[in-house]
Design an enzyme around this catalytic site. Structure first.
Site, PDB file in Angstrom:
ATOM      1  N   ASP A 328     -24.186  69.112 -20.880  1.00  0.00           N
ATOM      2  CA  ASP A 328     -22.747  68.943 -20.724  1.00  0.00           C
ATOM      3  C   ASP A 328     -22.522  67.470 -21.106  1.00  0.00           C
ATOM      4  O   ASP A 328     -23.207  66.550 -20.928  1.00  0.00           O
ATOM      5  CB  ASP A 328     -22.433  69.175 -19.262  1.00  0.00           C
ATOM      6  CG  ASP A 328     -21.103  69.194 -19.048  1.00  0.00           C
ATOM      7  OD1 ASP A 328     -20.265  69.976 -19.865  1.00  0.00           O
ATOM      8  OD2 ASP A 328     -20.224  68.466 -18.267  1.00  0.00           O
ATOM      9  N   GLU A 357     -24.101  69.675 -25.733  1.00  0.00           N
ATOM     10  CA  GLU A 357     -22.700  70.162 -26.051  1.00  0.00           C
ATOM     11  C   GLU A 357     -22.017  68.986 -26.812  1.00  0.00           C
ATOM     12  O   GLU A 357     -21.596  67.936 -26.223  1.00  0.00           O
ATOM     13  CB  GLU A 357     -21.844  70.345 -24.677  1.00  0.00           C
ATOM     14  CG  GLU A 357     -20.374  70.614 -24.954  1.00  0.00           C
ATOM     15  CD  GLU A 357     -19.453  70.312 -23.780  1.00  0.00           C
ATOM     16  OE1 GLU A 357     -18.342  70.751 -23.802  1.00  0.00           O
ATOM     17  OE2 GLU A 357     -19.979  69.438 -23.082  1.00  0.00           O
ATOM     18  N   ASP A 424     -14.611  77.457 -21.673  1.00  0.00           N
ATOM     19  CA  ASP A 424     -13.558  76.341 -21.647  1.00  0.00           C
ATOM     20  C   ASP A 424     -12.368  76.954 -22.825  1.00  0.00           C
ATOM     21  O   ASP A 424     -11.631  76.055 -23.104  1.00  0.00           O
ATOM     22  CB  ASP A 424     -14.412  75.156 -22.391  1.00  0.00           C
ATOM     23  CG  ASP A 424     -14.950  74.447 -21.389  1.00  0.00           C
ATOM     24  OD1 ASP A 424     -14.578  74.433 -20.332  1.00  0.00           O
ATOM     25  OD2 ASP A 424     -15.992  73.678 -21.706  1.00  0.00           O
ATOM     26  N   ARG A 472     -11.563  83.266 -16.735  1.00  0.00           N
ATOM     27  CA  ARG A 472     -12.771  83.008 -15.759  1.00  0.00           C
ATOM     28  C   ARG A 472     -12.481  84.240 -14.737  1.00  0.00           C
ATOM     29  O   ARG A 472     -12.692  84.142 -13.646  1.00  0.00           O
ATOM     30  CB  ARG A 472     -12.757  81.794 -15.086  1.00  0.00           C
ATOM     31  CG  ARG A 472     -12.981  80.477 -16.198  1.00  0.00           C
ATOM     32  CD  ARG A 472     -12.941  79.233 -15.529  1.00  0.00           C
ATOM     33  NE  ARG A 472     -13.182  78.372 -16.313  1.00  0.00           N
ATOM     34  CZ  ARG A 472     -13.514  76.952 -16.115  1.00  0.00           C
ATOM     35  NH1 ARG A 472     -13.098  76.667 -14.763  1.00  0.00           N
ATOM     36  NH2 ARG A 472     -13.893  75.826 -16.895  1.00  0.00           N
TER      37      ARG A 472
END
Ligand code: CA
Length: 574
Positions: A328, A357, A424, A472
């Site tokens: 991340d 990422e 995201d 989500r």
């Protein structure tokens, strides 16, 4: 000829070792400027009475973007050393381009003019795990995939799918849920799962780690996780976890200690604290992820932090046999940390995958000493712009993707992590304004493109949702409410990818034609060749591509007739 546009440098994406024997050399010229590019090359120590011994080989035009043409050649220097220059012609003009500049003819009295690839050392070759380029990933947000064990639900959990996802609500998803639904993933045909964080944390997304060595109790315990990895492996599915090493959570014990003891805390050097007392408003006076006070940036230059995080990296591999780490906010952590991280991870499991990422040019991390791949957001954006938003046409897409693929070596492109959406972003279906035909084309594009694709949970059954928290939502398990037609489309593409390895990165990718909203590209190797034709427009196209004799239709419509709106064809050379 515009000499100012001609570019090469002996490194990065322009000159690299593809494998232990093979060098790839590339040259950039102004678009449409050259008719022919020849590589002049030789071993620097190969001299006879006649002078330096060189060979010449034609380079091929490998792609074109908005401004430039790119030429490519593969060379296997017998002694693994190379000096080289380029002869560039366009009808009446010929120039020789070397490291020292331009010449009318190749200077052969000295090798010092030439670009130098000093030696192909095997240890320096970029090498991602070989299983990765054949893998199709599936991203699971564990809180929302399936609830297989009600006994571990958070206290305030609400019944599955009973309300909209919110930044702070819980539905009780867990590892047992994934184990219970492994058949769904096997049936779909995926071969890797990427889990967003599973370690002890406070939020429902778990990006605010409290303890990197503990499973979040709402997901189960270490035994359940071990079982989950086993079940995945038994079904040919690799497991990748999310490593949030840029920052910890607010409730990470060392940070709590710092808040309590301020200047006297033994952990004060674990973070980047600028002054005491520590304040969180209006902006924190310590470094964080963005300006998020609950995500204090870890000081990865501190040997104690380094030791702790490297222990975490190897612990989950050694004890639980995971196959990869997704990193991340990887680009905000120092390179020195990632180099040490790679050594530890590859020591624990040589074939483990390291995925960063990073949303921008990532060449600095992809030299073979840090990451195996990065998340290919340029692919995401170009694919969505072309098919979903229709802000670029087929030519725009091919130019954008050529520019991206030319930014990296081929062996890096083969393992690029391609995605259409994630936790995201809003869901693919929402980018397509609910147009399922567009969505089918997007999956066709991703699953036949260079790179290793990832499907975000629920996209395969047509789930919709706006950006976080909308994307989500709880996975829909009621078959009546699942889009099975879409599921079968994606399933078929995955089967084709398995049966034809040329689609799974055994082959090269070239754009054949790009007119209006119709794109044609080819995946090919010495053994096989597959042509993909897609019409990303709402009007039918006649003779989208004239298929030569000897091609058979593998999937989709016949492109030599009328290709309907959003129609597509996949042909295989017999
Ligand atoms: Ca549960």
């Amino acid at each position: 000829m515009l000499k100012e546009a001609i570019y090469h440098r002996p490194g990065n994406n322009y000159a690299y070792a593809y494998d232990e024997k093979t060098l790839h050399i590339r040259l950039r010229t102004k678009k449409g400027d050259a008719d022919q590019v020849t590589l002049i090359y030789g071993d620097p120590y190969d001299w006879t009475e006649e002078g330096w011994q060189t060979s010449s080989s034609l380079m091929t035009l490998s792609g074109t973007d908005e401004w430039f043409d790119y030429y490519h050649i593969e060379i296997q220097p017998p002694f693994r050393r190379l000096r080289y220059g380029f002869k560039i012609s366009n009808g009446d003009e010929t120039v020789v381009y070397t490291e020292k500049g331009f010449y009318e003819e190749a200077p052969l009295d000295d090798t010092a003019y030439y670009f130098c690839f000093p030696f192909l050392n095997a240890i320096d070759v970029f090498r991602a795990p070989c299983w990765v380029k054949d893998t199709v990933w599936y991203q699971i947000f564990p809180e929302r995939f399936a609830n297989g064990d009600q006994s571990n639900d958070p206290e305030d959990a609400v019944p599955w799918g009973s309300e909209e996802p919110k930044p702070d609500n819980f539905f009780g998803g867990d590892f047992q849920g994934v184990i219970d639904h492994i058949d769904h993933l096997v049936k779909l045909g995926i071969s890797g799962i990427y889990f967003t964080p599973i370690f002890k944390a406070k939020s429902n997304h778990k990006y605010d780690t409290i303890d990197y060595l503990e499973i979040d109790p709402q997901f189960g315990d270490k035994e359940t996780f071990k079982k989950l990895v086993q079940v995945c492996h038994e079904n040919g599915i690799k497991v990748m976890l999310d490593a949030v090493f840029n920052h910890s959570g607010y409730y990470f014990e060392p940070f709590q200690d710092v808040l309590k003891n301020e200047d006297n805390s033994r952990y004060k050097n674990w973070f980047h604290l600028r002054e005491f007392p520590i304040v969180t408003e209006p902006r924190p006076n310590y470094d964080t992820f963005a300006f998020e006070k609950t995500m204090p940036k870890l000081n990865t230059e501190n040997p104690e932090v380094l030791e702790y995080l490297l222990k975490v990296a190897s612990y989950w591999i050694k004890e639980f046999d995971i196959d990869g780490w997704r990193l991340d906010v990887a680009n905000e952590v120092d390179h020195s940390f990632w180099r040490a991280f790679r050594k530890v991870v590859k020591n624990a499991k040589p074939e483990a995958y390291i995925l960063g990422e990073i949303w921008h040019d990532s060449i600095k991390w992809l030299q073979g000493d840090q990451f195996d791949a990065v998340m290919n957001y340029p692919f995401t954006n170009a694919a969505l712009d072309f098919v979903a938003k229709e802000t670029i046409d087929a030519k725009g897409f091919s130019e954008k993707m050529t520019a991206v693929m030319q930014m990296y070596p081929e062996n890096v492109n083969e393992v690029a992590f391609n995605l259409l959406g994630s936790h995201d972003t809003k869901r693919v279906l929402n980018f397509c304004d609910g147009n399922k035909d567009k969505m089918k084309l997007l999956f066709l594009l991703m699953l036949s493109f260079k790179g290793t694709p990832c499907i975000y949970y629920g996209d395969e059954i047509g789930m919709a949702g706006e950006i976080d928290p909308g994307c989500r939502e709880c996975m829909e398990w009621d078959e009546e409410k699942q889009d099975l037609d879409l599921f079968h489309h994606i399933q078929t593409l995955l089967t084709l990818r398995k049966e034809h390895r040329v689609l799974a990165n055994e082959g090269s990718l070239s754009f054949i034609s790009a007119k209006g909203r119709t794109l044609v590209y080819e995946r090919s190797s010495y053994e096989e060749s597959i042509m993909i034709v897609l019409n990303a427009g709402d009007e039918s196209v006649e003779n989208a591509y004239v298929i030569a004799e000897g091609y058979e239709l593998l999937f989709g419509n016949d492109a030599s007739g009328v290709l309907p709106p959003y129609g597509f064809s996949m042909y295989r050379k017999k």
